[in-house]
Structure formats: structure tokens, C-alpha cells
Enzyme design. Structure first.
Site, short mmCIF file in Angstrom:
data_model
loop_
_atom_site.label_atom_id
_atom_site.label_comp_id
_atom_site.label_asym_id
_atom_site.label_seq_id
_atom_site.Cartn_x
_atom_site.Cartn_y
_atom_site.Cartn_z
N ARG A 75 0.81 -1.21 0.00
CA ARG A 75 0.00 0.00 0.00
C ARG A 75 0.85 1.27 0.00
O ARG A 75 0.39 2.33 -0.41
CB ARG A 75 -0.94 -0.01 1.20
CG ARG A 75 -2.10 0.98 1.10
CD ARG A 75 -3.17 0.71 2.16
NE ARG A 75 -2.63 0.69 3.50
CZ ARG A 75 -2.66 -0.36 4.32
NH1 ARG A 75 -3.20 -1.50 3.91
NH2 ARG A 75 -2.15 -0.30 5.53
N TYR A 129 -15.16 22.32 -10.76
CA TYR A 129 -15.49 20.99 -11.27
C TYR A 129 -16.65 20.41 -10.44
O TYR A 129 -16.62 20.43 -9.21
CB TYR A 129 -14.22 20.18 -11.10
CG TYR A 129 -14.16 18.75 -11.48
CD1 TYR A 129 -14.55 18.29 -12.73
CD2 TYR A 129 -13.60 17.83 -10.58
CE1 TYR A 129 -14.41 16.96 -13.06
CE2 TYR A 129 -13.45 16.49 -10.91
CZ TYR A 129 -13.86 16.07 -12.15
OH TYR A 129 -13.71 14.75 -12.48
N ASP A 200 -6.86 23.18 -8.42
CA ASP A 200 -7.01 22.15 -9.44
C ASP A 200 -6.33 22.67 -10.70
O ASP A 200 -6.85 23.55 -11.38
CB ASP A 200 -8.50 21.86 -9.68
CG ASP A 200 -8.71 20.71 -10.65
OD1 ASP A 200 -7.81 20.43 -11.47
OD2 ASP A 200 -9.79 20.10 -10.61
N LYS A 225 -6.16 12.89 -17.11
CA LYS A 225 -6.19 13.70 -18.33
C LYS A 225 -4.82 13.73 -19.02
O LYS A 225 -4.40 12.74 -19.60
CB LYS A 225 -6.69 15.10 -18.00
CG LYS A 225 -8.20 15.23 -17.90
CD LYS A 225 -8.80 14.65 -16.65
CE LYS A 225 -10.27 14.99 -16.50
NZ LYS A 225 -10.87 14.37 -15.29
#
Length: 407
Positions: A75, A129, A200, A225
Site C-alpha cells: 500500500r 469541477y 485544481d 487527463k
């Protein structure tokens, strides 16, 4: 010790020397230290949940250190994840570390949770967003955090803050309506009020817009993206400086946030071509945006690199380029705009952006406004300009305009 990298250690600059590197070079060299990659060009894929220790003393030392680059448990990552995180850290001047997350929304959520507590007020730009708003109005509201929205074009920054303001989430430009915010001015005001600033930065990435050197505390990317660039991986990242690193890392680990080594490998491979892809997206999108300005069916084009677009002067000052995402207002009603999008052959109809294929999507910002109503006439259509030939894309758009008029 050099910058730290989310899923875990970093100490230097891969193949780079102490000499300053331009962004295009850094994209190629960052995160490629021999201790991570070995003798190969690309970091190998390390798939593992269990990490084995030679003895109990080594196991206890690994548990206690919680440092990047030290094997402990799957992890916490492996060289595959550490290399990517280190590369993203190196792309932001002044950064201390980067944490990786399984999506952009997870990155936004964990960044906010690392700095907010019940009773705090989160300030959010009104062009944010939609999933950011959804997280604020859902989870954070139940968590006891109030969210207040503000005009992304405001110049009265001090008026935005209140006594309980703890964090401010910015998005510049907005991913639907593309307002550009004065990030340095907002950050200066936020620091006076002891408010944490989060941005962002997905539209530009740190290739076209470095955030921390303009005052931002946490730079967030939906790596899904442009970093990945091929529409085949979900991932997010948060890059920050030393002040917030420990809390950001602790929050991510307590929430069990991790990314698979296979996804990290694909994201690292996508990153290496980021500069050439971004330049191609920029050139084609700007050419198409200028062409759209000449079309009778278009009421307005929202692209920050256009001089007519609000916020252009700030974009020109703070950014070194523009990506392939922008929007325009089709003068027709929703049915006409839908017919326009349905007719397109080279543009896919789908969410997300940043990949090699162009996309078109009717959007309705009036549904996602709280502080400033969206009252423009017509239907907003968002375009993601991919890597197809620009002339072919324009011909496709032109044919769709003609067909939509006949519906």
C-alpha cells in the site's frame, strides 16, 4: 535529501545534473534515478502486496520510518509508484512531495480532508469541477464543514474570507467556462487570513503553469487527463511543500489511498511525451477556437489564449501555454446543439479529456452555479481537441453546423 515523492522516497533528479533544466527536459529525466529504474529506460512494474524483510529488526525499522523509498507494504508503493511521484514533484519548483490517488476526485477529497476539520469553512470558486462541489455538499457537509462559493472573477479577494475560513479551492481556468483567476493575488490574501490554498491545475498541468511558486499550497492534478494522455488510466495527484507534507501523507495512508503499479507505469510512460502532446493540443485548439469565432452559429468562444476572453491578461502573465480544452456557445437550443454533437464523426461524445481523441460534450453550467448565475443565451459545448489533423477536425465541425441547421 532531495524532494520526497508520495509513494515514497526521492533523493534527487534522476538523470539530471545540478544544472537547471527546461520543462521539456525535466519531463524526460525526472524520477529516473538508477535506484528506482535500474539499468533500463522505463521504471519496471513492481507488483507486490507483501514486502519481505531479512529479520524482525528490519521489519520494525521499516514500520517506524514511513519514508518514501523504503519497502514496507504494497500500500505504500514500490519503485514504480515512487518514480512517478518523484517526477511530478520535480515538475513543481519548491515542492517537497507528491501523493498519488486512484482518481482526480480522490486527490481533491484527500487534499481537503488533510486540512479541514468540523466547524471550518471551505471557500470554493463558483466555476469548480462538479465532483468538487458534490464532495463539498455531500461528504464535507456531513463532516461539519460549510462550503461558501465566490465569483471566480472577483477582484475583492479579502471580502471572500471569514473568521472560520480554513481552505480555499481554486480552479483556473474553470473546466467548463474557463474563467482565469489571479492566483498570486488570491494566495497573498489567503496567507493574510491563514487560509490554505488548493488549486485544481489539471487544465494546464505544471508544464504550462507551475502553481507552488505562485503561492499555492497544494497543486492538484487529475492525472487521468494530460499526464496519462491516452484515456486508459484513472489517477490523481497532490503536490505540496514541506509544511503540509506530513499531514497530506498521513491522511492518504489512513484512508488507504494507493494506485496500482500498472497504472503508475502507464502514467509515467504518458508523462514522458507530455511536452510534445501539450504543444500539439495547444496549436490545434487555438486554431479551431479562432475558426469558431468566425462562425455564424457561435455566440462566444471561451478560450483563455484568445485576447477577447475574460482573464486573458492573467493567463498571458502566469501561463506559458494553453491546453486543448475550451468551450463555445452554440446559438441554437439544446436540441439543435445535441444534433450538432451527434453529427460529429471525429469527436467522441464522452466525459474526461486530455487524450489523443477529440471529444465534444453539451454542458449546462447553470446547474453548477451558486454565487454567480450563468445566464448566457444558447447552449454551451465543450471541446477537447485531440491529436487529429486540425483541418479534418474543422471540416467535421463545419459539416455538423450545416446539419444542425437543417434539424
Amino acid at each position: 535529501m532531495g524532494p520526497r515523492c508520495g509513494h515514497p522516497q526521492s533523493a534527487g533528479c534522476g538523470l539530471s545534473s545540478d544544472k537547471p533544466q527546461k520543462p521539456s527536459t525535466k519531463i524526460v529525466t525526472a524520477g529516473r534515478r538508477a535506484s528506482l529504474t535500474g539499468p533500463v529506460v522505463n521504471v519496471p512494474i513492481w507488483r507486490a502486496s507483501t514486502h519481505l524483510y531479512p529479520d524482525v529488526a528490519a521489519l520494525e525499522a521499516g514500520k517506524a520510518s514511513n519514508e518514501d523509498g523504503r519497502f514496507f507494504y504494497g500500500r505504500r508503493g514500490s519503485p514504480t509508484q515512487w518514480s512517478l511521484a518523484e517526477a511530478l514533484t520535480e515538475m513543481e519548483p519548491g515542492a517537497h512531495g507528491t501523493m498519488l490517488y486512484p482518481s482526480g476526485v480522490a486527490a481533491i477529497a484527500c487534499a481537503l480532508l488533510s486540512v479541514l476539520a468540523p466547524g471550518d469553512v471551505l471557500l470554493m470558486t463558483d466555476n469548480a469541477y462538479d465532483p468538487s462541489r458534490s464532495f463539498a455538499e455531500g461528504f464535507l457537509k456531513r463532516f461539519g464543514v460549510e462550503t461558501r462559493y465566490f465569483d471566480p472573477h472577483t477582484a475583492d479577494y479579502d471580502s471572500v474570507f471569514c473568521d472560520h475560513s480554513k481552505a480555499i479551492l481554486l480552479e483556473s481556468p474553470g473546466s467548463l467556462t474557463f474563467e482565469v483567476q489571479d492566483i498570486p493575488a488570491i494566495c497573498a490574501a489567503a496567507k493574510k487570513h491563514n487560509v490554505v490554498t488548493l488549486l485544481d491545475n489539471t487544465w494546464a498541468t505544471s508544464y504550462f503553469h507551475t502553481a507552488l511558486d505562485k503561492g499555492i499550497d497544494m497543486a492538484i492534478l487529475s492525472c487521468t487527463k494530460y499526464i496519462v494522455g491516452h484515456s486508459d488510466v484513472m489517477m490523481g495527484s497532490v503536490t505540496t511543500h514541506a509544511k503540509f507534507w506530513a499531514k497530506l501523507r498521513q491522511t492518504a495512508q489512513q484512508l488507504g489511498q494507493t494506485v496500482s503499479p500498472d497504472d503508475a507505469y502507464l502514467a509515467s510512460r504518458g508523462l514522458r511525451t507530455l511536452s510534445v502532446r501539450m504543444k500539439a493540443h495547444e496549436t490545434s485548439a487555438l486554431q479551431i477556437a479562432k475558426w469558431l469565432q468566425t462562425q455564424a452559429d457561435v455566440a462566444a468562444v471561451f478560450h483563455p489564449a484568445l485576447p477577447e476572453c475574460p482573464g486573458h491578461d492573467i493567463w498571458k502573465r502566469d501561463f506559458t501555454g494553453a491546453s486543448g480544452l475550451f468551450s463555445f456557445i452554440h446559438k441554437g437550443d439544446a436540441a439543435t446543439a445535441a444534433a450538432f454533437v451527434d453529427t460529429l464523426e471525429l469527436f467522441g461524445i464522452g466525459y474526461s479529456w486530455g487524450g489523443f481523441e477529440s471529444l465534444a460534450l453539451p454542458v449546462h453550467p447553470e446547474k453548477y452555479r451558486s454565487a454567480v448565475p450563468w445566464d448566457k443565451q444558447g447552449t454551451l459545448i465543450r471541446l477537447q481537441i485531440g491529436l487529429e489533423d486540425t483541418d479534418d477536425l474543422i471540416a467535421d465541425l463545419e459539416a455538423a453546423f450545416i446539419t444542425a441547421r437543417l434539424t
